[in-house]
Design an enzyme around this catalytic site. Structure first.
Site, PDB file in Angstrom:
ATOM      1  N   GLU A 365       0.745  -1.123  -0.144  1.00 44.87           N
ATOM      2  CA  GLU A 365      -0.146  -0.218  -0.138  1.00 44.87           C
ATOM      3  C   GLU A 365       0.736   1.312   0.015  1.00 44.87           C
ATOM      4  O   GLU A 365       0.874   1.972   1.188  1.00 44.87           O
ATOM      5  CB  GLU A 365      -1.107   0.310   1.315  1.00 44.87           C
ATOM      6  CG  GLU A 365      -2.185  -1.191   1.397  1.00 44.87           C
ATOM      7  CD  GLU A 365      -2.416  -1.690   2.680  1.00 44.87           C
ATOM      8  OE1 GLU A 365      -3.614  -1.844   2.154  1.00 44.87           O
ATOM      9  OE2 GLU A 365      -2.750  -1.047   3.442  1.00 44.87           O
TER      10      GLU A 365
HETATM   11  C1  NGO Z   1      -3.966  -4.857   5.102  1.00 47.38           C
HETATM   12  C2  NGO Z   1      -2.891  -3.800   4.713  1.00 47.38           C
HETATM   13  C3  NGO Z   1      -2.616  -3.204   5.818  1.00 47.38           C
HETATM   14  C4  NGO Z   1      -3.803  -3.237   7.454  1.00 47.38           C
HETATM   15  C5  NGO Z   1      -4.709  -5.285   6.700  1.00 47.38           C
HETATM   16  C6  NGO Z   1      -5.808  -5.376   7.379  1.00 47.38           C
HETATM   17  C7  NGO Z   1      -1.931  -5.565   4.127  1.00 47.38           C
HETATM   18  C8  NGO Z   1       0.013  -6.608   3.464  1.00 47.38           C
HETATM   19  N1  NGO Z   1      -1.685  -4.259   4.556  1.00 47.38           N
HETATM   20  O1  NGO Z   1      -3.704  -5.796   4.847  1.00 47.38           O
HETATM   21  O2  NGO Z   1      -2.187  -2.594   6.377  1.00 47.38           O
HETATM   22  O3  NGO Z   1      -3.662  -3.363   8.278  1.00 47.38           O
HETATM   23  O4  NGO Z   1      -4.979  -4.614   5.322  1.00 47.38           O
HETATM   24  O5  NGO Z   1      -6.762  -6.327   6.949  1.00 47.38           O
END
Ligand code: NGO
Length: 555
Positions: A365
């Site tokens: 992200e």
């Molecule tokens: C995503 C995000 C995290 C969140 C999570 C919540 C990844 C790898 N990045 O997973 O920052 O906490 O979802 O479900």
């Protein structure tokens, strides 16, 4: 020898090996992860006041000292009456001490730990025998055999880790009352007849704790480690840094923890691990044959770092500490040299504290980082990790950059379609499977909460179990999957009770996917042995979610 999962059906139909079918059915109805193969043993074994725990071949044989990376845990000496919560050495004698610490309180028996003279053949001894140095090379680094007979139950393995996994099977073969921490008078401590040969499907069987969104204490982490060990999980991934908190002391950058660790989601006091705290966790995990994988997330998820050291921001201004739950808004400044001086300091120190082979660099992200900057960042951070002797793990977005040779990526998508992951796998990048729609323990089971989120869907017990890590990602070459991991993100996890509720009963399902052969995969058989875990969790004080998909026994 019968595959244990398949044999549950075999037990109902005519079988040419009725005793084997009975043994396999009994084991398949109790033990998670279900063992690879079970046949009839030499009869049931009953623990008595006179039973001893006998160690054969201690300190000898390949792998003595444990395959969990790092030094053996320095805790209670072998044979000490250590309660759960004590780190014992990663040796055969340490495993014996651990077994004694599990079995003494509920039985009230003395269960002395004794060393068998080398000349004594393990199978001629009586009692609970832990024999290191099994001749069967196929048992590998973590496999074990467990054979019952009227006079003994013999667990043999080539490594202390294998013995330890065998002890977890023994524990689950005994009645649920074995989880009591006080004596249970009148219980029959009978191990049913079985001859088990068990090896894991995958080398990497992980669980992740996000200690950044809500901080978890050392004691909470150790408790989880004990729960993971029961299901033969061998890797603890710690998500140590995120927007909401930096949770590990870095000597050369003290404000990361002291300031960056001073809050959490919702604005609580947060917290961080001193380097000694972290060493304690690593040592405790090693005593349960778990390897710790530290994660330093970047270039996104970095508000806590940017707030602590504003030079890491392209505009040089410190953002305020962040206590919300949004993602994708922060980025380290990719063009600045200071960013890599910082990463060198952090990775050098964390690598030195971490005996295990891996260091996770995050990479998820990075929505505030341009695609070119993302690639540039990954091209610079990976060599730092390898320079300090560690193997890179990244979230699967790393595959959009240039994963270094030997790197692993952790798939966390939901669709099962990820062409860039497949392409990288074809070029040799191994994959850890954590599809969010299956393996994310922070998803709600069904509408309702907190705790839990549902951006990847609702994940009931069956959904978490009923998928195949090898085939979930369309087009992945055979052998590319290195293992599975169950991440527990903690945006909504405020208490230990929240953690228990989200992890149980899904965690054992992911653990079984990681350990048991694909041929044993069968929800209807699994839900029976999962139900048998409920009374154990009650005795362990784990407040689990009573999934309506499972016929939980009255306690
Ligand atoms: C995503 C995000 C995290 C969140 C999570 C919540 C990844 C790898 N990045 O997973 O920052 O906490 O979802 O479900």
């Amino acid at each position: 020898m019968l595959a244990a999962g398949a044999s549950a059906a075999g037990a109902r139909t005519a079988s040419s090996e009725p005793a084997a079918a009975t043994a396999a059915a009994t084991v398949a109805a109790r033990v998670v992860p279900v063992p690879a193969a079970v046949r009839a043993g030499g009869g049931a074994f009953r623990l008595t006041r006179g039973t001893a725990i006998e160690v054969a071949g201690a300190g000898t044989g390949p792998g003595a000292g444990g395959d969990a990376a790092g030094p053996a845990g320095a805790g209670a000496p072998a044979g000490a009456d250590g309660a759960r919560g004590t780190a014992v050495p990663a040796s055969a004698a340490g495993v014996a001490a651990y077994a004694a610490s599990l079995l003494r309180p509920p039985t009230g028996y003395p269960l002395p730990v004794v060393a068998l003279p080398r000349a004594t053949a393990a199978d001629r001894a009586g009692g609970i025998v832990l024999a290191l140095g099994d001749a069967d090379r196929g048992l590998g680094e973590e496999g074990y055999q467990l054979r019952t007979g009227a006079r003994s139950v013999v667990i043999s393995a080539r490594t202390p880790a294998g013995l330890f996994h065998g002890v977890q099977t023994l524990r689950q073969l005994l009645p649920a009352a074995v989880e009591s921490r006080t004596a249970v008078p009148g219980a029959a401590w009978t191990v049913p007849d079985a001859d088990i040969r068990d090896v894991p499907r995958y080398a990497y069987r992980g669980a992740m704790l996000d200690v950044a969104r809500h901080f978890l204490t050392v004691a909470q982490v150790e408790r989880y480690v004990d729960e993971l060990a029961l299901y033969k999980v061998n890797t603890l991934h710690l998500h140590l840094t995120d927007d909401q908190g930096w949770r590990i002391a870095v000597g050369s950058r003290p404000r990361l923890a002291s300031y960056g660790g001073s809050t959490q989601v919702g604005g609580g006091p947060g917290g961080f691990y001193s380097q000694d705290d972290y060493r304690t966790i690593v040592r405790y995990a090693a005593s349960r044959f778990l390897t710790v994988v530290p994660e330093i997330d970047g270039p996104g998820h970095t508000t806590a770092a940017l707030a602590s050291y504003p030079d890491l921001d392209c505009d040089g201004k410190a953002p305020p500490l962040y206590t919300g739950t949004k993602v994708g808004f922060s980025s380290l400044c990719v063009p600045k040299a200071e960013t890599y001086a910082f990463l060198d300091d952090v990775i050098r120190e964390i690598a030195a504290l971490t005996p295990g082979p891996y260091l996770h660099i995050g990479g998820d992200e990075a929505h505030s980082t341009s695609a070119a900057d993302y690639v540039a960042y990954m091209d610079k951070v990976q060599p730092i990790v390898t320079r300090y002797g560690k193997t890179v793990i990244g979230w699967h977005q790393l595959d959009a950059a240039h994963p270094v040779p030997g790197a692993l990526v952790q798939y966390w998508g939901t669709s099962g379609r990820a062409p860039e992951v497949v392409a990288a796998a074809k070029a040799g990048t191994r994959v850890i499977m954590s599809p969010a729609s299956r393996a994310y323990l922070d998803m709600q089971y069904a509408p309702g909460g907190p705790p839990g989120q549902h951006w990847a869907g609702y994940v009931e017990a069956r959904t978490a179990y009923d998928w195949d890590p090898a085939s979930f990602l369309a087009g992945l070459p055979a052998g590319a999957v290195y293992g599975v991991e169950a991440p527990l993100w903690t945006e909504t996890v405020r208490t230990g009770a929240d953690l228990d509720h989200l992890a149980f009963p899904r965690l054992p399902g992911i653990a079984e996917l990681g350990w048991s052969p694909a041929a044993t995969h069968d929800w209807n058989a699994y839900r029976v042995r999962l139900a048998a875990q409920g009374p154990r969790w009650q005795r362990m004080g784990i407040g689990f979610y009573r999934s309506p998909q499972v016929d939980w026994p009255a306690s």
